[in-house]
Design a protein around this motif. Structure first.
Motif, PDB file in Angstrom:
ATOM      1  N   TYR A   1      94.713  66.005 109.298  1.00  0.00           N
ATOM      2  CA  TYR A   1      94.469  67.367 108.807  1.00  0.00           C
ATOM      3  C   TYR A   1      95.560  67.786 107.820  1.00  0.00           C
ATOM      4  O   TYR A   1      95.277  68.388 106.789  1.00  0.00           O
ATOM      5  CB  TYR A   1      94.400  68.376 109.960  1.00  0.00           C
ATOM      6  N   GLU A   2      96.803  67.455 108.145  1.00  0.00           N
ATOM      7  CA  GLU A   2      97.917  67.843 107.277  1.00  0.00           C
ATOM      8  C   GLU A   2      97.861  67.139 105.920  1.00  0.00           C
ATOM      9  O   GLU A   2      98.420  67.628 104.951  1.00  0.00           O
ATOM     10  CB  GLU A   2      99.246  67.548 107.972  1.00  0.00           C
ATOM     11  N   TYR A   3      97.184  66.008 105.854  1.00  0.00           N
ATOM     12  CA  TYR A   3      97.047  65.280 104.595  1.00  0.00           C
ATOM     13  C   TYR A   3      95.696  65.522 103.933  1.00  0.00           C
ATOM     14  O   TYR A   3      95.249  64.740 103.095  1.00  0.00           O
ATOM     15  CB  TYR A   3      97.336  63.781 104.810  1.00  0.00           C
ATOM     16  N   GLY A   4      95.056  66.632 104.311  1.00  0.00           N
ATOM     17  CA  GLY A   4      93.826  67.050 103.641  1.00  0.00           C
ATOM     18  C   GLY A   4      92.593  66.269 104.048  1.00  0.00           C
ATOM     19  O   GLY A   4      91.584  66.296 103.345  1.00  0.00           O
TER      20      GLY A   4
ATOM     21  N   GLU B   1     104.259  58.914 112.545  1.00  0.00           N
ATOM     22  CA  GLU B   1     103.857  57.575 112.102  1.00  0.00           C
ATOM     23  C   GLU B   1     102.590  57.629 111.251  1.00  0.00           C
ATOM     24  O   GLU B   1     102.510  56.993 110.194  1.00  0.00           O
ATOM     25  CB  GLU B   1     103.596  56.661 113.309  1.00  0.00           C
ATOM     26  N   TYR B   2     101.598  58.374 111.727  1.00  0.00           N
ATOM     27  CA  TYR B   2     100.344  58.467 110.983  1.00  0.00           C
ATOM     28  C   TYR B   2     100.535  59.251 109.686  1.00  0.00           C
ATOM     29  O   TYR B   2      99.901  58.941 108.676  1.00  0.00           O
ATOM     30  CB  TYR B   2      99.236  59.071 111.846  1.00  0.00           C
ATOM     31  N   ALA B   3     101.421  60.236 109.701  1.00  0.00           N
ATOM     32  CA  ALA B   3     101.698  60.983 108.466  1.00  0.00           C
ATOM     33  C   ALA B   3     102.270  60.037 107.411  1.00  0.00           C
ATOM     34  O   ALA B   3     101.879  60.091 106.233  1.00  0.00           O
ATOM     35  CB  ALA B   3     102.665  62.130 108.745  1.00  0.00           C
ATOM     36  N   GLU B   4     103.162  59.148 107.831  1.00  0.00           N
ATOM     37  CA  GLU B   4     103.726  58.161 106.895  1.00  0.00           C
ATOM     38  C   GLU B   4     102.640  57.224 106.387  1.00  0.00           C
ATOM     39  O   GLU B   4     102.594  56.886 105.204  1.00  0.00           O
ATOM     40  CB  GLU B   4     104.852  57.384 107.573  1.00  0.00           C
ATOM     41  N   LYS B   5     101.745  56.823 107.264  1.00  0.00           N
ATOM     42  CA  LYS B   5     100.634  55.938 106.887  1.00  0.00           C
ATOM     43  C   LYS B   5      99.729  56.634 105.874  1.00  0.00           C
ATOM     44  O   LYS B   5      99.371  56.058 104.842  1.00  0.00           O
ATOM     45  CB  LYS B   5      99.849  55.551 108.140  1.00  0.00           C
ATOM     46  N   PHE B   6      99.352  57.888 106.172  1.00  0.00           N
ATOM     47  CA  PHE B   6      98.458  58.619 105.274  1.00  0.00           C
ATOM     48  C   PHE B   6      99.132  58.907 103.938  1.00  0.00           C
ATOM     49  O   PHE B   6      98.491  58.852 102.888  1.00  0.00           O
ATOM     50  CB  PHE B   6      97.965  59.912 105.920  1.00  0.00           C
ATOM     51  N   ALA B   7     100.418  59.198 103.978  1.00  0.00           N
ATOM     52  CA  ALA B   7     101.160  59.433 102.731  1.00  0.00           C
ATOM     53  C   ALA B   7     101.146  58.175 101.876  1.00  0.00           C
ATOM     54  O   ALA B   7     100.904  58.230 100.662  1.00  0.00           O
ATOM     55  CB  ALA B   7     102.592  59.866 103.030  1.00  0.00           C
TER      56      ALA B   7
ATOM     57  N   ALA C   1      95.492  62.273 119.187  1.00  0.00           N
ATOM     58  CA  ALA C   1      95.717  63.696 118.907  1.00  0.00           C
ATOM     59  C   ALA C   1      96.747  63.844 117.784  1.00  0.00           C
ATOM     60  O   ALA C   1      96.587  64.674 116.880  1.00  0.00           O
ATOM     61  CB  ALA C   1      96.178  64.423 120.171  1.00  0.00           C
ATOM     62  N   GLY C   2      97.790  63.033 117.813  1.00  0.00           N
ATOM     63  CA  GLY C   2      98.795  63.051 116.748  1.00  0.00           C
ATOM     64  C   GLY C   2      98.215  62.581 115.426  1.00  0.00           C
ATOM     65  O   GLY C   2      98.489  63.163 114.369  1.00  0.00           O
ATOM     66  N   ALA C   3      97.396  61.533 115.471  1.00  0.00           N
ATOM     67  CA  ALA C   3      96.763  61.015 114.255  1.00  0.00           C
ATOM     68  C   ALA C   3      95.831  62.065 113.649  1.00  0.00           C
ATOM     69  O   ALA C   3      95.813  62.256 112.425  1.00  0.00           O
ATOM     70  CB  ALA C   3      95.985  59.743 114.567  1.00  0.00           C
ATOM     71  N   ARG C   4      95.072  62.734 114.506  1.00  0.00           N
ATOM     72  CA  ARG C   4      94.139  63.757 114.018  1.00  0.00           C
ATOM     73  C   ARG C   4      94.896  64.877 113.311  1.00  0.00           C
ATOM     74  O   ARG C   4      94.520  65.305 112.227  1.00  0.00           O
ATOM     75  CB  ARG C   4      93.323  64.319 115.193  1.00  0.00           C
ATOM     76  N   GLN C   5      95.996  65.331 113.909  1.00  0.00           N
ATOM     77  CA  GLN C   5      96.784  66.405 113.302  1.00  0.00           C
ATOM     78  C   GLN C   5      97.381  65.952 111.968  1.00  0.00           C
ATOM     79  O   GLN C   5      97.371  66.693 110.992  1.00  0.00           O
ATOM     80  CB  GLN C   5      97.887  66.872 114.249  1.00  0.00           C
ATOM     81  N   ALA C   6      97.897  64.728 111.931  1.00  0.00           N
ATOM     82  CA  ALA C   6      98.457  64.196 110.680  1.00  0.00           C
ATOM     83  C   ALA C   6      97.371  64.117 109.611  1.00  0.00           C
ATOM     84  O   ALA C   6      97.620  64.442 108.443  1.00  0.00           O
ATOM     85  CB  ALA C   6      99.079  62.831 110.924  1.00  0.00           C
TER      86      ALA C   6
END
Length: 184
Positions: free
Chosen positions: A111-114, A165-171, A104-109
């Motif tokens: 979405y936030e990264y387009g 964590e996933y936001a950092e990965k996607f970034a 669920a956290g990964a999915r939200q991250a």
């Protein structure tokens, strides 16, 4: 609530559910006896009706049908293809609350990264949106039936940690965030 091209809101919802579960829209159209171009019109008109309905009747019914996993006879035999890994991950999602919160956290991250977060989960874990949402309702129902604010905070904090964590990965995958080179 008048049907569009002979397709009621419940039928439209059932079509959406099948597609979100991974069944190809061409197969859904064939089963419904409509051309793919008609699907395009349905998928324009029904959402437009929902957006323009100030009483929220159409969107409320759509949500209700979706939550009930509306099934119609024409679509009953259409099943998505699920990989062995996808089936194993879905089972883990149903039994491991931490795994659910991580995804669920990964999915939200995502979405936030387009990115399409639901598609990311399908691509990486083989779990389609309909199944993911069904498990989300399972965990929500369990949480509401066995209310424990400490557990709720624990899972919420865990999901937020995973989202970060996933936001950092996607970034990193996208070459960093837009403001990474800005210092104040």
């Amino acid at each position: 609530l008048a049907p569009v091209h002979g397709i009621s809101l419940k039928e439209y919802t059932a079509m959406c559910i099948k597609m979100s579960s991974g069944v190809d829209y061409i197969d859904v159209c064939k089963a419904m006896g409509i051309e793919p171009a008609i699907w395009g019109e349905l998928n324009t008109i029904w959402p437009q009706r929902m957006a323009e309905d100030t009483s929220y009747t159409v969107s409320t019914l759509f949500g209700q049908y979706y939550a009930e996993n509306a099934v119609i006879p024409q679509l009953e035999n259409l099943q998505p293809t699920v990989t062995e890994d996808g089936a194993a991950n879905l089972e883990k999602l149903k039994t491991d609350r931490y795994f659910y919160e991580e995804l669920a956290g990964a999915r939200q991250a995502a979405y936030e990264y387009g990115m399409d977060g639901a598609q990311w989960i399908l691509d990486n874990y083989g779990i389609n949106l309909a199944d993911f949402q069904s498990v989300a309702m399972q965990w929500l129902t369990e949480q509401n039936q066995n209310w424990n604010s400490e557990d709720i905070m624990t899972f919420s904090n865990y999901q937020q940690e995973k989202q970060k964590e996933y936001a950092e990965k996607f970034a990193a995958e996208q070459g960093g965030n837009i403001a990474d080179d800005v210092t104040f």
